[in-house]
Scaffold this motif. Structure first.
Motif, PDB file in Angstrom:
ATOM      1  N   ILE A 128      42.215  33.632  36.188  1.00 51.66           N
ATOM      2  CA  ILE A 128      42.687  33.988  37.525  1.00 51.66           C
ATOM      3  C   ILE A 128      43.248  35.401  37.453  1.00 51.66           C
ATOM      4  CG2 ILE A 128      44.255  33.404  39.414  1.00 51.66           C
ATOM      5  CD1 ILE A 128      44.283  30.534  38.357  1.00 51.66           C
ATOM      6  N   ARG A 129      42.795  36.256  38.355  1.00 48.39           N
ATOM      7  CA  ARG A 129      43.268  37.634  38.375  1.00 48.39           C
ATOM      8  C   ARG A 129      43.777  38.033  39.746  1.00 48.39           C
ATOM      9  NH1 ARG A 129      38.303  40.168  34.737  1.00 48.39           N
ATOM     10  NH2 ARG A 129      38.873  39.093  32.797  1.00 48.39           N
ATOM     11  N   ILE A 130      44.165  37.035  40.528  1.00 49.33           N
ATOM     12  CA  ILE A 130      44.650  37.249  41.884  1.00 49.33           C
ATOM     13  C   ILE A 130      45.955  36.475  42.055  1.00 49.33           C
ATOM     14  CG2 ILE A 130      44.149  36.875  44.333  1.00 49.33           C
ATOM     15  CD1 ILE A 130      41.196  37.110  43.683  1.00 49.33           C
ATOM     16  N   ALA A 131      46.920  37.085  42.725  1.00 55.34           N
ATOM     17  CA  ALA A 131      48.196  36.416  42.979  1.00 55.34           C
ATOM     18  C   ALA A 131      48.003  35.248  43.943  1.00 55.34           C
ATOM     19  CB  ALA A 131      49.197  37.412  43.559  1.00 55.34           C
TER      20      ALA A 131
ATOM     21  N   GLN B  26      42.753  31.572  43.494  1.00 55.33           N
ATOM     22  CA  GLN B  26      41.353  31.954  43.449  1.00 55.33           C
ATOM     23  C   GLN B  26      41.006  32.395  42.034  1.00 55.33           C
ATOM     24  OE1 GLN B  26      40.784  34.126  47.124  1.00 55.33           O
ATOM     25  NE2 GLN B  26      38.751  34.738  46.431  1.00 55.33           N
ATOM     26  N   THR B  27      39.946  31.826  41.473  1.00 56.18           N
ATOM     27  CA  THR B  27      39.551  32.123  40.102  1.00 56.18           C
ATOM     28  C   THR B  27      38.500  33.224  40.079  1.00 56.18           C
ATOM     29  OG1 THR B  27      37.802  30.466  40.078  1.00 56.18           O
ATOM     30  CG2 THR B  27      40.017  29.735  39.454  1.00 56.18           C
ATOM     31  N   ILE B  28      38.241  33.731  38.865  1.00 53.06           N
ATOM     32  CA  ILE B  28      37.304  34.833  38.726  1.00 53.06           C
ATOM     33  C   ILE B  28      35.871  34.417  39.043  1.00 53.06           C
ATOM     34  CG2 ILE B  28      36.800  34.503  36.277  1.00 53.06           C
ATOM     35  CD1 ILE B  28      36.936  37.533  35.951  1.00 53.06           C
ATOM     36  N   ASP B  29      35.590  33.113  38.989  1.00 54.49           N
ATOM     37  CA  ASP B  29      34.241  32.633  39.323  1.00 54.49           C
ATOM     38  C   ASP B  29      34.120  32.241  40.798  1.00 54.49           C
ATOM     39  OD1 ASP B  29      35.667  30.285  39.412  1.00 54.49           O
ATOM     40  OD2 ASP B  29      34.313  29.155  38.104  1.00 54.49           O
ATOM     41  N   ASN B  30      35.016  32.815  41.629  1.00 54.89           N
ATOM     42  CA  ASN B  30      34.955  32.639  43.082  1.00 54.89           C
ATOM     43  C   ASN B  30      35.158  31.198  43.529  1.00 54.89           C
ATOM     44  OD1 ASN B  30      34.730  35.274  43.987  1.00 54.89           O
ATOM     45  ND2 ASN B  30      32.509  35.312  43.796  1.00 54.89           N
ATOM     46  N   THR B  31      36.087  30.511  42.881  1.00 53.09           N
ATOM     47  CA  THR B  31      36.509  29.188  43.332  1.00 53.09           C
ATOM     48  C   THR B  31      37.884  29.304  43.989  1.00 53.09           C
ATOM     49  OG1 THR B  31      35.294  28.067  41.566  1.00 53.09           O
ATOM     50  CG2 THR B  31      37.041  26.825  42.648  1.00 53.09           C
ATOM     51  N   LEU B  32      37.972  28.848  45.230  1.00 48.59           N
ATOM     52  CA  LEU B  32      39.241  28.811  45.949  1.00 48.59           C
ATOM     53  C   LEU B  32      39.779  27.393  45.891  1.00 48.59           C
ATOM     54  CD1 LEU B  32      41.337  30.107  47.924  1.00 48.59           C
ATOM     55  CD2 LEU B  32      39.840  29.360  49.792  1.00 48.59           C
TER      56      LEU B  32
END
Length: 439
Positions: A191-194, A205-211
């Motif tokens: 995860i690279r998003i707050a 939101q994960t780096i593989d575009n899973t919300l």
């Protein structure tokens, strides 16, 4: 993305005139090819002084609880002192390196500053003097040091808990008073998003575009949505915008997609793509959306990296207007206007209803040097000025009424996250993990 840091000057100078920063003037003469190329697109739609910008009165916000200030990413006109002076400076951990970046600005709640460094260490510090209260390391005990880069991701505060995401794919809920772990959810993707948190829901939101939507009390997953992945993307990304009253969450993905969901169930409401066919350089082929989307009543404002700024009807997903403007930093809503910083360091005031540009000003972050590898974040509207920070250590104050540069300071290290404001204090987090407070 390759990181370039420049330390231009270590001294700080301030000014009382106009109540802004002052230093010797930047030499802003000279050729700027990128700006000349964009000049037609960025030309104001009104004659000079044709539109008189008015703004709401500044108000004193007591907190800055998450990325973008609140779950809507809409904070309006904040209060800050007329003559900003340095109050304190403190180090909060490990700064950026070749593998690990500081991705998140601090958050502020209950007179405490919470930060996460490049090594996934959370620190709580007193807002009045920067004194450390507690630290908590979120790095797993058994991990390969080089397995995952960009370990720290971001923080949010809700109901006296600190929610943290990390590059190891974990989500934490920590006791605000002492850092004690309340719950933890481990995932398989970094995860690279707050996170975004409100009304008992945590959106990550994960780096593989899973919300994912998690229960804020237990960490239990309520729903998830996965879209396509992108091979090449920007470091970090925009945190979802969440309106609890309308039960809508809007998320931006590295594919350039912007999607709205019913927050309680995960049902998709609408989808659009923020991708322009006009490409200027190799970076413009990256479709990711790094700027936070904004929910402003019944309208969503979103800024794509590849030259799309748009206003969207929240209920239907229909575009209200588009402009060929690209950027990586969240625009700022102030009254009837939207303030936007683009990829070429042009700061613009734009009418929210029409998308028309009132004024535009080039921020001279390069000081007549090559802008390659330099990034700027902001604006943040506080005390009748817009604040812009840059990765080569400048902080600019700009008038929101006419776009004139009022002053600036130069720090000894770069800044890659937006300024944070709470209780009249302006906080900057440098790449060396130093928090500097002005009042």
């Amino acid at each position: 993305m390759k990181k370039h840091l420049f330390a231009f000057c270590s001294c700080l100078c301030f000014l009382s005139a106009c109540g802004m920063f002052e230093k010797e003037k930047l030499n802003i003469d000279g050729e700027r090819i990128a700006v000349l190329q964009e000049s037609k697109m960025l030309a104001p739609d009104f004659e000079e002084n044709q539109i008189k910008i008015t703004l709401p009165r500044p108000y004193l916000n007591n907190s800055w609880k998450q990325n973008g200030g609140n779950s809507l990413h809409r904070m309006e006109h904040l209060q800050a002192g007329a003559n900003l002076k340095k109050l304190w400076e403190t180090n909060v951990g490990v700064g950026s390196s070749k593998r690990d970046y500081l991705l998140a600005a601090p958050v502020v709640a209950y007179k405490v500053v919470f930060s996460i460094d490049a090594d996934a260490q959370v620190q709580a510090s007193r807002l009045d003097n920067g004194e450390k209260i507690w630290q908590k390391t979120l790095t797993p005990l058994n991990h390969d040091e080089y397995e995952i880069s960009m370990k720290g991701a971001g923080l949010a505060e809700f109901n006296k808990k600190i929610y943290a995401t990390t590059g190891f794919g974990s989500v934490f809920a920590l006791d605000m008073k002492n850092g004690r772990e309340i719950w933890r959810v481990d995932g398989n993707s970094p995860i690279r998003i707050a996170p975004t948190v409100a009304n008992g829901l945590v959106f990550v939101q994960t780096i593989d575009n899973t919300l994912k939507a998690l229960d804020a009390e237990t960490g239990k997953e309520i729903w998830n949505y996965k879209t396509a992945t992108e091979a090449t993307t920007l470091v970090g990304g925009g945190s979802p915008a969440y309106d609890p009253f309308q039960d809508v969450v809007v998320a931006a993905f590295s594919t350039g997609e912007l999607k709205a969901f019913k927050a309680s169930t995960g049902s998709e409401l609408w989808s659009t793509t923020l991708v322009s066919y006009r490409r200027n350089d190799s970076l413009s082929t990256i479709n990711g959306i790094k700027a936070n989307p904004i929910i402003d009543g019944s309208v969503v404002f979103a800024l794509g990296h590849t030259n799309i700024l748009t206003a969207i009807d929240l209920r239907t997903g229909n575009r209200i207007w588009d402009r060929e403007i690209g950027g990586i930093s969240q625009p700022w809503v102030g009254g009837k206007y939207l303030f936007v910083l683009d990829n070429n360091f042009n700061l613009m005031a734009i009418e929210k209803t029409s998308g028309k540009i009132v004024w535009n000003t080039n921020i001279p972050v390069n000081n007549n040097e090559n802008t390659t590898g330099i990034f700027a974040k902001g604006p943040v509207l506080a005390g009748n000025r817009l604040l812009i920070s840059s990765s080569n250590g400048y902080v600019f104050a700009v008038s929101p009424y006419n776009g004139k540069i009022l002053g600036y300071i130069s720090l000894s290290d770069g800044i890659n996250v937006s300024p944070v404001i709470a209780r009249g204090l302006v906080l900057f987090m440098t790449d060396e993990a130093d928090i500097i407070a002005y009042k």
